[in-house]
Scaffold this motif. Structure first.
Motif, PDB file in Angstrom:
ATOM      1  N   GLU A  12       0.779  -1.114   0.067  1.00 29.61           N
ATOM      2  CA  GLU A  12      -0.105   0.056  -0.120  1.00 29.61           C
ATOM      3  C   GLU A  12       0.976   1.174  -0.040  1.00 29.61           C
ATOM      4  N   GLU A  13       2.162   1.094  -0.190  1.00 25.86           N
ATOM      5  CA  GLU A  13       3.120   2.306  -0.299  1.00 25.86           C
ATOM      6  C   GLU A  13       2.550   3.174  -1.519  1.00 25.86           C
ATOM      7  N   GLU A  14       1.706   2.575  -2.650  1.00 22.35           N
ATOM      8  CA  GLU A  14       1.370   3.313  -3.793  1.00 22.35           C
ATOM      9  C   GLU A  14       0.217   4.128  -3.191  1.00 22.35           C
ATOM     10  N   ASN A  15      -0.566   3.503  -2.416  1.00 18.68           N
ATOM     11  CA  ASN A  15      -1.697   4.489  -1.854  1.00 18.68           C
ATOM     12  C   ASN A  15      -1.317   5.429  -1.072  1.00 18.68           C
ATOM     13  N   TRP A  16      -0.097   5.322  -0.376  1.00 22.41           N
ATOM     14  CA  TRP A  16       0.126   6.435   0.452  1.00 22.41           C
ATOM     15  C   TRP A  16       0.664   7.512  -0.443  1.00 22.41           C
ATOM     16  N   LEU A  17       1.424   7.075  -1.509  1.00 22.58           N
ATOM     17  CA  LEU A  17       1.957   8.193  -2.697  1.00 22.58           C
ATOM     18  C   LEU A  17       0.642   8.830  -3.118  1.00 22.58           C
ATOM     19  N   MET A  18      -0.177   8.391  -3.470  1.00 27.24           N
ATOM     20  CA  MET A  18      -1.636   8.586  -3.866  1.00 27.24           C
ATOM     21  C   MET A  18      -2.256   9.834  -2.913  1.00 27.24           C
ATOM     22  N   ALA A  19      -2.211   9.162  -1.783  1.00 24.65           N
ATOM     23  CA  ALA A  19      -2.928  10.094  -0.580  1.00 24.65           C
ATOM     24  C   ALA A  19      -2.231  11.286  -0.288  1.00 24.65           C
ATOM     25  N   ALA A  20      -0.935  11.298  -0.356  1.00 28.93           N
ATOM     26  CA  ALA A  20       0.076  12.405  -0.089  1.00 28.93           C
ATOM     27  C   ALA A  20      -0.170  13.446  -1.561  1.00 28.93           C
ATOM     28  N   GLU A  21      -0.495  13.028  -2.660  1.00 22.25           N
ATOM     29  CA  GLU A  21      -0.819  14.087  -3.730  1.00 22.25           C
ATOM     30  C   GLU A  21      -2.022  14.493  -3.497  1.00 22.25           C
ATOM     31  N   TRP A  22      -3.059  13.502  -3.118  1.00 19.05           N
ATOM     32  CA  TRP A  22      -4.507  14.105  -2.947  1.00 19.05           C
ATOM     33  C   TRP A  22      -4.473  15.126  -1.600  1.00 19.05           C
ATOM     34  N   ALA A  23      -3.506  15.119  -0.733  1.00 22.69           N
ATOM     35  CA  ALA A  23      -3.469  15.828   0.374  1.00 22.69           C
ATOM     36  C   ALA A  23      -2.841  17.148  -0.130  1.00 22.69           C
ATOM     37  N   ASP A  24      -2.024  17.063  -0.701  1.00 21.44           N
ATOM     38  CA  ASP A  24      -1.451  18.385  -1.508  1.00 21.44           C
ATOM     39  C   ASP A  24      -2.445  19.015  -2.548  1.00 21.44           C
ATOM     40  N   LYS A  25      -2.987  18.242  -3.205  1.00 18.07           N
ATOM     41  CA  LYS A  25      -4.046  18.882  -4.005  1.00 18.07           C
ATOM     42  C   LYS A  25      -5.065  19.700  -3.274  1.00 18.07           C
ATOM     43  N   ASN A  26      -5.501  18.910  -2.182  1.00 21.34           N
ATOM     44  CA  ASN A  26      -6.547  19.548  -1.466  1.00 21.34           C
ATOM     45  C   ASN A  26      -6.028  20.607  -0.361  1.00 21.34           C
ATOM     46  N   GLY A  27      -4.750  20.998  -0.448  1.00 20.81           N
ATOM     47  CA  GLY A  27      -4.326  22.169   0.211  1.00 20.81           C
ATOM     48  C   GLY A  27      -3.798  21.583   1.633  1.00 20.81           C
ATOM     49  N   ALA A  28      -3.367  20.439   2.006  1.00 22.46           N
ATOM     50  CA  ALA A  28      -2.875  20.184   3.340  1.00 22.46           C
ATOM     51  C   ALA A  28      -1.567  20.834   3.867  1.00 22.46           C
ATOM     52  N   ASP A  29      -1.559  21.213   4.850  1.00 26.90           N
ATOM     53  CA  ASP A  29      -0.224  21.906   5.455  1.00 26.90           C
ATOM     54  C   ASP A  29       0.477  20.844   6.163  1.00 26.90           C
TER      55      ASP A  29
END
Lengths: 230, 536
Positions: free
Chosen positions: B250-267
């Protein structure tokens, strides 16, 4: 005995005398032990199971003749190897090795028997060890193993089922446990070709199967084994 | 057919399944030719703000989408698509061996990696103690202490509670988070901005475990006036990326989640997950090798502060920090025991494989939180990390212009041991007082006696340098002396924690011949720090 009662007090005194206590003392150099094995460590040992068939000619036909399709072997064991270099390892295994010869004749039947043979199986329950040389091909995923094995038959038996010649439905089942004629100690050679976790093996038994008996069962056994990852 | 043969054939089929079944592959592309990207359409305004603040190009090539033609082409030859990553220009596809051989031949394919299938527990939780109501004295005291440790009073006096900060929690599931009483203040004000389940590829629907919900409580939980986490007014993104027992990585999921967080403005991203055995070895923990650490480093380079648990491998053979805690940009959090105030045995040790300081900071490795049916104390660096993530959100609120790297540095410098560090405690527990009021240091606390063989250090507790102790759980700041031996580049050879039994006999004796000269001795005792250089 009364002196023993003083021991707790002595312990307290000694601990009180200590001015300091090292709660943590970590030597980073010793703490950082390099791994001996790389990411392919799983290839260094594995449990395996296998199924094989019997092959080769019987000696002194017909008493030792077998039904090939119904004779088989089963293996379950653990192997481990030590990698010497990129191309070569040495290793060993221990295993449970079950072998069943489906005999065409009842070894114990005399000519006057009124029974017709339904089946006669010679079953061996072996504990075995093996040593092998492993030659590596294709990035540690294809191997050729050459080595030898020794087995000890823990519980040999011959199971025979016969039916009455006259009535046709009267069955007789005989189990001969640990017959003296069977050689419990066997050894031979083994070759194995491995692709990742699947192997094709061939075994040749050098030792004789029977004591004081002119004849022998087929000496070859070949089949496949599959490794379980640790 | 003989039953045994039947069993064997079934087993053989199972093995055969492994050979012929679909493997997951990472297919990396060479370029992003003919792709278009408008950051204002793609990114959340907060993400654009963060990029500008961190001096990151709004049209960075890593933000451009994956080439659709390439994707369609490989989809013709693969069985299904698990996901894509813009950052790494990679598609995650299921395919069998034959099909992947065809894909490999395409000129636009840079390389292909197979994803190992392993069962592996990735959450950084060890044990849970009894669950009980918050009225339980132990849980109540622990809940109070876990935030007091960071000096919550100063944060509250300054009205700092993570307001305006977006925190993404990447976890194994947030089961029943909506009924978690400690999160009701966030749910009522719609403080959960978005959720996504990267296992199911849909909005999060109460799947997986409740581990993420407990972690959430440690970031922002509140019951009545009692805060269990510090960022009670922050906004949240919830990403489920893990099954409890990992089957396909699920490391791939982690990467996709981080991208999703970035896109959604996570600090801030909080990740209480650790990737270790079967796939990696401790020597891979250099921040550059594991897939998840590379992903975490990219997230850091995008301006997000990634807070990660150090891992619970302290007593296992692994011992070392786990990925992505090894990445350079990640703020890695170890655990201390609430009872003793020093390193919890289970907390993973640093340094990283390339000898960087890890973990950087610590927090309690036992935290009072919500555990589905009630309040309880959970053990693990899983809960140290969110406590620090909540603290980081408050500091970010106070200093909104800080980049993620500056924020990380400030948090490290606020550690109760700073400037001392070791590979079990890092710089210690971050403390708001050290950020808002300058930390007092006084090297005259130590009396040094030196001869050719040994050096004796006497810490002297003068009347003037008696400090106000920081409150610890049911105890005071322990009067431990910390010292380490390090080389000139700061790499520690040896570190120690010493408890003095008698105040008048405080002495540390160090054998000078044991270490390669020149070396430094760093000593920390009751907020006082000294560095001694031992030359030839």
């Amino acid at each position: 005995m009364n002196y023993l009662k003083l021991i707790p007090f002595l312990i307290i005194l000694i601990s009180e005398a200590k001015a300091q206590e090292y709660i943590m003392n970590i030597d980073v150099g010793q703490d950082t032990i390099a791994s001996r094995f790389g990411p392919k460590r799983k290839l260094n040992s594995a449990f395996y199971i296998g199924l094989g068939l019997i092959a080769g000619k019987s000696e002194n036909k017909p008493p030792s003749e077998i039904n090939y399709g119904r004779s088989y072997s089963f293996r379950y064991g653990y192997w481990r190897r030590y990698k010497i270099n990129k191309f070569y390892s040495i290793g060993g295994s221990f295993e449970y090795f079950y072998k069943e010869y489906n005999l065409k004749k009842n070894l114990f039947a005399d000519s006057s028997s009124i029974y017709k043979l339904k089946f006669s199986k010679q079953i061996s329950n072996n504990a075995g060890i093996a040593l092998f040389n492993r030659f590596h091909f294709s990035e540690d995923y294809i191997f050729i193993d050459l080595g030898g094995y020794i087995t000890y038959d823990l519980y040999p038996k011959i199971v025979t089922k016969e039916t009455s010649k006259s009535s046709g439905f009267e069955n007789k089942k005989s189990i001969y446990v640990k017959p003296k004629m069977i050689n419990t100690f066997n050894y031979g050679l083994e070759a194995k070709l491995t692709f990742d976790f699947l192997s094709i093996y061939a075994r040749y038994r050098i030792s004789e199967m029977y004591n004081n008996y002119k004849g022998d069962l087929p000496k070859y056994n070949f089949g496949i084994t599959a490794d379980f990852e640790n | 057919m003989n039953n045994r043969i039947k069993v064997f054939i079934i087993i053989s089929f199972l093995f055969n399944f492994k050979v012929n079944s679909q493997n997951l592959y990472r297919v990396f592309f060479k370029d992003k030719k003919n792709t278009e990207y408008n950051p204002y359409n793609y990114l959340h305004p907060k993400a654009i703000e963060r990029r500008i603040l961190n001096g990151i190009d709004l049209c960075d090539s890593s933000d451009f989408p994956v080439n659709n033609d390439y994707l369609n082409k490989i989809l013709e030859f693969s069985d299904s698509l698990k996901g894509i990553s813009r950052w790494m220009n990679v598609a995650f596809v299921f395919a069998n061996n034959d099909k992947i051989k065809t894909i490999r031949k395409f000129p636009f394919v840079k390389r292909i990696e197979i994803v190992e299938r392993e069962f592996n527990q990735t959450i950084c939780q060890t044990d849970s103690s009894n669950t009980d109501t918050i009225r339980n004295n132990y849980i109540y005291e622990l809940a109070k202490a876990q935030t007091e440790l960071f000096n919550i009073k100063i944060l509250e006096d300054s009205m700092l509670s993570g307001k305006g900060i977006i925190i993404c929690i990447i976890d194994v599931g947030f089961k029943e988070y909506k009924s978690n009483p400690t999160l009701q203040h966030i749910i009522k004000r719609n403080g959960i901005l978005a959720t996504y389940d990267f296992i199911k590829n849909s909005k999060y629907k109460n799947n997986g475990l409740s581990h993420g919900s407990s972690v959430f409580t440690c970031i922002a939980g509140k019951i009545g006036n009692l805060k269990l986490g510090l960022a009670t007014d922050a906004n949240f993104l919830l990403a489920r990326t893990e099954n409890f027992m990992e089957f396909i990585s699920e490391e791939e999921n982690w990467l996709m989640a981080a991208e999703w967080a970035d896109k959604n403005g996570a600090d801030i991203i909080n990740s209480s997950l650790g990737y270790t055995t079967h796939r990696y070895i401790p020597e891979n923990m250099d921040g550059k090798t594991t897939f998840v650490s590379k992903a975490a480093q990219i997230a850091s380079d995008k301006g997000i502060l990634v807070v990660s648990s150090a891992g619970n491998e302290g007593q296992s053979k692994w011992r070392k920090i786990t990925a992505p805690g090894d990445a350079e940009g990640v703020l890695t959090v170890g655990a201390i025991s609430p009872k003793y105030g020093i390193h919890s045995n289970f907390s993973s040790y640093g340094p990283s494989a390339d000898r960087r300081i890890k973990p950087e900071v610590t927090a309690y490795g036992r935290a009072a939180t919500w555990v589905r049916l009630g309040f309880g104390a959970l053990d693990g660096t899983s809960f140290s990390s969110p406590l620090v993530a909540g603290f980081a959100a408050c500091i970010k609120q106070k200093f909104p212009k800080l980049s993620n790297y500056e924020l990380k540095e400030l948090i490290c410098k606020s550690g109760n041991l700073y400037p001392y560090y070791d590979y079990a405690h890092g710089y210690g527990v971050p403390n708001a007082e050290n950020i808002f009021n300058k930390k007092i240091t006084d090297s005259t606390t130590f009396l040094i006696e030196e001869d050719s063989l040994e050096i004796n250090i006497y810490p002297i507790l003068k009347e003037t340098n008696k400090i106000k102790p920081v409150s610890l759980f049911k105890t005071q700041l322990p009067k431990y002396l910390y010292y380490n031996i390090c080389n000139q580049s700061g790499y520690i050879y040896n570190y120690n924690v010493v408890e003095f039994k008698k105040e008048n006999e405080n002495i540390i004796t160090i054998n000078k011949s044991k270490w390669k000269k020149p070396f430094f001795i760093n000593i920390f005792y009751l907020n006082y720090y000294k560095q001694i250089l031992i030359e030839k």
